[in-house]
Design a protein around this motif. Structure first.
Motif: not given
Length: 169
Positions: A69-86
């Motif tokens: 759940t934390l992996i998904i939540l953190s990835d929604l808050v800080i998604p990968a863009t031109d830099t790595p996401g959460a």
């Protein structure tokens, strides 16, 4: 302030607080010798960063469902863009490491926040947050501050930094 800058500032603040308390504990330990078993690995000088990137890593504090759940939540808050996401930055592993060293009250507050997220997810979508489609996860996250704000009323709203209590450790 953008999400990345906010998270970066939060991580730096958290790390500073953790280092300050570790330093004061280490200074106290040098003044009054304590048995080695009472010291944390960091206080003994162990570098845990290699453990965080190990393929066989297992959470110290979170269970498997909470970690996912934390992996998904953190990835929604800080998604990968031109830099790595959460997710790519293994933010969940860092948070788990911090939580393992936190007082029981902080651990409980964090788990209650994750539980609330799952509870709302089940109430609205009949499935835990981690099993929802990405669109439903995003929709749920966007609706939570609004639902919370309307429940407490505008006069009782806390400072913006308190709204993201799910990430406060």
């Amino acid at each position: 302030m953008k999400r990345r800058e906010l998270l970066r500032a939060s991580v730096i603040t958290g790390a500073t607080a953790a280092l300050e308390s570790s330093l004061s504990i280490a200074q106290t330990a040098t003044q009054t010798p304590a048995p080695t078993s009472e010291l944390t690995p960091a206080q003994r000088g162990v570098d845990a960063s290699n453990d965080l990137v190990a393929p066989a890593w297992k959470p110290l504090f979170l269970d498997e469902h909470q970690n996912e759940t934390l992996i998904i939540l953190s990835d929604l808050v800080i998604p990968a863009t031109d830099t790595p996401g959460a997710k790519e930055a293994l933010v969940n592993r860092y948070i788990d490491l911090l939580l393992a060293a936190e007082p029981h009250e902080s651990q409980k507050a964090f788990l209650n926040s994750l539980g609330y997220l799952d509870g709302e997810s089940i109430r609205r979508y009949k499935a835990a947050f981690r099993y929802l489609a990405r669109e439903d996860q995003d929709d749920l996250l966007h609706s939570l501050p609004f639902r919370w704000a309307t429940a407490v009323g505008p006069a009782k709203l806390p400072a913006p930094t308190q709204v993201m209590d799910i990430f406060s450790i």
